[in-house]
Design an enzyme around this catalytic site. Structure first.
Site, PDB file in Angstrom:
ATOM      1  N   TYR A   1      53.017  26.968 -10.039  1.00  0.00           N
ATOM      2  CA  TYR A   1      53.935  28.033 -10.452  1.00  0.00           C
ATOM      3  C   TYR A   1      54.722  27.691 -11.698  1.00  0.00           C
ATOM      4  O   TYR A   1      55.066  28.580 -12.484  1.00  0.00           O
ATOM      5  CB  TYR A   1      54.886  28.401  -9.311  1.00  0.00           C
ATOM      6  CG  TYR A   1      55.969  27.399  -9.000  1.00  0.00           C
ATOM      7  CD1 TYR A   1      57.245  27.536  -9.546  1.00  0.00           C
ATOM      8  CD2 TYR A   1      55.736  26.340  -8.122  1.00  0.00           C
ATOM      9  CE1 TYR A   1      58.256  26.635  -9.247  1.00  0.00           C
ATOM     10  CE2 TYR A   1      56.736  25.439  -7.817  1.00  0.00           C
ATOM     11  CZ  TYR A   1      57.993  25.581  -8.384  1.00  0.00           C
ATOM     12  OH  TYR A   1      58.986  24.671  -8.090  1.00  0.00           O
TER      13      TYR A   1
ATOM     14  N   ASP B   1      54.079  30.563  -3.872  1.00  0.00           N
ATOM     15  CA  ASP B   1      54.320  30.016  -5.212  1.00  0.00           C
ATOM     16  C   ASP B   1      53.076  30.103  -6.094  1.00  0.00           C
ATOM     17  O   ASP B   1      53.179  30.202  -7.323  1.00  0.00           O
ATOM     18  CB  ASP B   1      54.727  28.530  -5.127  1.00  0.00           C
ATOM     19  CG  ASP B   1      56.130  28.324  -4.593  1.00  0.00           C
ATOM     20  OD1 ASP B   1      56.914  29.294  -4.557  1.00  0.00           O
ATOM     21  OD2 ASP B   1      56.452  27.183  -4.215  1.00  0.00           O
TER      22      ASP B   1
ATOM     23  N   HIS C   1      57.197  32.321   3.104  1.00  0.00           N
ATOM     24  CA  HIS C   1      57.180  31.581   1.845  1.00  0.00           C
ATOM     25  C   HIS C   1      55.923  30.713   1.734  1.00  0.00           C
ATOM     26  O   HIS C   1      55.278  30.672   0.687  1.00  0.00           O
ATOM     27  CB  HIS C   1      58.432  30.721   1.711  1.00  0.00           C
ATOM     28  CG  HIS C   1      58.630  30.171   0.334  1.00  0.00           C
ATOM     29  ND1 HIS C   1      58.857  30.983  -0.758  1.00  0.00           N
ATOM     30  CD2 HIS C   1      58.600  28.904  -0.147  1.00  0.00           C
ATOM     31  CE1 HIS C   1      58.970  30.236  -1.840  1.00  0.00           C
ATOM     32  NE2 HIS C   1      58.807  28.978  -1.502  1.00  0.00           N
ATOM     33  N   LYS C   2      55.596  30.028   2.807  1.00  0.00           N
ATOM     34  CA  LYS C   2      54.358  29.235   2.885  1.00  0.00           C
ATOM     35  C   LYS C   2      53.945  29.172   4.355  1.00  0.00           C
ATOM     36  O   LYS C   2      54.770  29.374   5.255  1.00  0.00           O
ATOM     37  CB  LYS C   2      54.576  27.791   2.397  1.00  0.00           C
ATOM     38  CG  LYS C   2      55.028  27.628   0.968  1.00  0.00           C
ATOM     39  CD  LYS C   2      55.197  26.136   0.618  1.00  0.00           C
ATOM     40  CE  LYS C   2      55.781  25.961  -0.775  1.00  0.00           C
ATOM     41  NZ  LYS C   2      55.941  24.525  -1.137  1.00  0.00           N
TER      42      LYS C   2
ATOM     43  N   ASP D   1      63.198  32.411  -3.863  1.00  0.00           N
ATOM     44  CA  ASP D   1      62.169  31.996  -4.820  1.00  0.00           C
ATOM     45  C   ASP D   1      60.905  32.838  -4.699  1.00  0.00           C
ATOM     46  O   ASP D   1      60.261  33.189  -5.693  1.00  0.00           O
ATOM     47  CB  ASP D   1      61.762  30.532  -4.613  1.00  0.00           C
ATOM     48  CG  ASP D   1      62.899  29.577  -4.292  1.00  0.00           C
ATOM     49  OD1 ASP D   1      63.909  30.025  -3.707  1.00  0.00           O
ATOM     50  OD2 ASP D   1      62.776  28.393  -4.602  1.00  0.00           O
TER      51      ASP D   1
ATOM     52  N   ARG E   1      69.582  28.394  -8.948  1.00  0.00           N
ATOM     53  CA  ARG E   1      68.211  28.700  -9.380  1.00  0.00           C
ATOM     54  C   ARG E   1      67.527  29.685  -8.446  1.00  0.00           C
ATOM     55  O   ARG E   1      66.754  30.538  -8.907  1.00  0.00           O
ATOM     56  CB  ARG E   1      67.354  27.440  -9.557  1.00  0.00           C
ATOM     57  CG  ARG E   1      65.987  27.811 -10.126  1.00  0.00           C
ATOM     58  CD  ARG E   1      65.289  26.707 -10.860  1.00  0.00           C
ATOM     59  NE  ARG E   1      64.736  25.703  -9.994  1.00  0.00           N
ATOM     60  CZ  ARG E   1      64.871  24.389 -10.171  1.00  0.00           C
ATOM     61  NH1 ARG E   1      65.580  23.921 -11.189  1.00  0.00           N
ATOM     62  NH2 ARG E   1      64.321  23.535  -9.346  1.00  0.00           N
TER      63      ARG E   1
ATOM     64  N   GLY F   1      68.578  32.847  -9.486  1.00  0.00           N
ATOM     65  CA  GLY F   1      67.918  33.149 -10.757  1.00  0.00           C
ATOM     66  C   GLY F   1      66.510  33.672 -10.554  1.00  0.00           C
ATOM     67  O   GLY F   1      66.097  34.640 -11.212  1.00  0.00           O
TER      68      GLY F   1
END
Length: 401
Positions: free
Chosen positions: A67, A117, A161-162, A172, A242, A245
């Site tokens: 990623y 990701d 997410h995973k 994320d 982050r 972000g």
């Protein structure tokens, strides 16, 4: 008149020495990357100098589907769109061709990991396929789309997410999966899944939003089984800049693919406005944000580059696109000033180094990451970590700096 030969040679020697010193001084001051170039190009050329092949980014010794490379390839694509400089798109194509074989297979990618990701690593393939019509790029795109089709979900339909992080949604993951999902769906599937794309954001807002601050927690565990999760809410304990972000960038980027008349578009814009208003409250006087967003006065916390660059990009693009009020462009410029004044170093040759970039942070895993304040502020930092350089280029482009 009698000429002293020794004096002549001495004078000639001094003149030659002075000339050499002059040449050396000039060479030492020569800038390989001129300061007259925009910050976007200065950072991109710095990366290309250190990493002649794009797969080498993040100090990789061999091609890897990742990623962080995908993020930087998006930045290089945007830079090419702005400058039309062929070397930037060649750099992007080099990454694709080093990680995808002639049949469109991605040797270093493991489908069965269901790691969201990995989706963003292929976002640059849309333009490459459109330009070249090379079938291997389309095959790779279809593989990533199939992963999203098969991706495990929470009971309400949110992407895990995973596979190794069951029942969990992280901020994320919205950047890693959603812009790709929306772009693929509008490019190849007539936009019939945009409601599902928006649903991912709806679930984040439902489960990760802290109504007191307006910020969103890094992660959420529907099962409440993770030691980092709140037994009542399932959220992780802190706000990490982050991760916020990633989420802000996901919102401004996914909106590129929602038509003006789509019923979910206004909802996504409202999420962006809500988050942006909350973030401004925690912006430091320098223009930057702290690693743990809301605890700037606490010992050990520090002004972090990647989150600050991501906010600068999201605010600038949001203002440029009309999603956010115009004053967010000024706020973004203040953030970029903070990056340049406090966290950027430039070598005599013109190479740009972005400091104070958190190298990596997550939740769970082995060794276990508990999401505590102490955990976030003690993760290592890395100069020019690609999670900082990509957003730095993107922010510079949006601000035309």
């Amino acid at each position: 008149m009698k000429i002293n030969i020794n004096k002549v040679f001495l004078i000639l020697g001094l003149m030659i020495l002075a000339g050499c010193q002059s040449v050396t001084k000039t060479a030492g001051n020569y800038s390989e990357i001129p300061a007259t170039k925009k910050w976007s190009e200065r950072m991109a050329l710095t990366l290309m100098k250190k990493y002649p092949q794009a797969y080498m980014i993040d100090d990789k010794a061999e091609p890897k589907w990742d990623y962080v490379h995908g993020l930087n390839m998006i930045a290089f694509e945007e830079l090419y769109a702005k400058t039309k400089n062929q070397q930037y798109i060649d750099y992007v194509k080099g990454y694709a061709d080093s990680t995808i074989d002639s049949e469109g297979k991605i040797p270093s990618y493991k489908f069965e990991n269901y790691n969201i990701d990995m989706i963003i690593a292929g976002h640059h393939l849309f333009d490459l396929y459109a330009k070249t019509k090379d079938a291997k790029y389309l095959t790779a795109l279809k593989t990533l789309r199939l992963q999203l089709e098969k991706q495990p979900r929470t009971s309400e339909g949110g992407f895990w997410h995973k596979k190794i992080y069951p029942n969990q949604m992280w901020l994320d993951g919205l950047y890693m999966g959603s812009p790709f999902y929306a772009r693929y769906n509008t490019t190849f599937e007539k936009g019939d899944k945009l409601d599902d794309v928006a649903h991912q954001f709806e679930l984040i807002q439902k489960h990760l939003l802290d109504k007191k601050t307006g910020l969103l927690y890094h992660g959420w565990d529907e099962s409440r089984k993770m030691a980092w999760s709140n037994p009542q809410t399932g959220t992780s304990p802190n706000f990490w800049s982050r991760s916020l972000g990633w989420y802000a960038m996901a919102l401004v980027d996914v909106l590129d693919y929602f038509p003006a008349n789509h019923p979910k578009r206004a909802e996504l814009i409202s999420y962006l406005n809500s988050l942006s208003a909350a973030l401004v409250k925690y912006q430091d006087k320098s223009g930057l944000w702290y690693q743990v967003t809301d605890q700037g006065s606490r010992d050990g916390n520090y002004l972090e580059a990647s989150g600050s660059a991501m906010f600068a990009y999201a605010f600038a693009k949001g203002a440029n696109k009309g999603y956010l009020p115009k004053e967010y462009k000024t706020i973004a410029n203040k953030a970029f000033d903070g990056l340049v004044n406090d966290l950027v170093k430039v070598s005599p040759e013109g190479y740009v180094t972005l400091t104070n970039v958190c190298a990596v942070a997550g939740l769970g895993g082995n060794p276990f990451r508990d999401g505590s304040f102490e955990y976030y502020v003690n993760e290592k930092m890395k100069d020019n970590d690609p999670k900082g350089t990509g957003p730095f280029i993107l922010a510079a482009l949006q601000l035309d700096r």
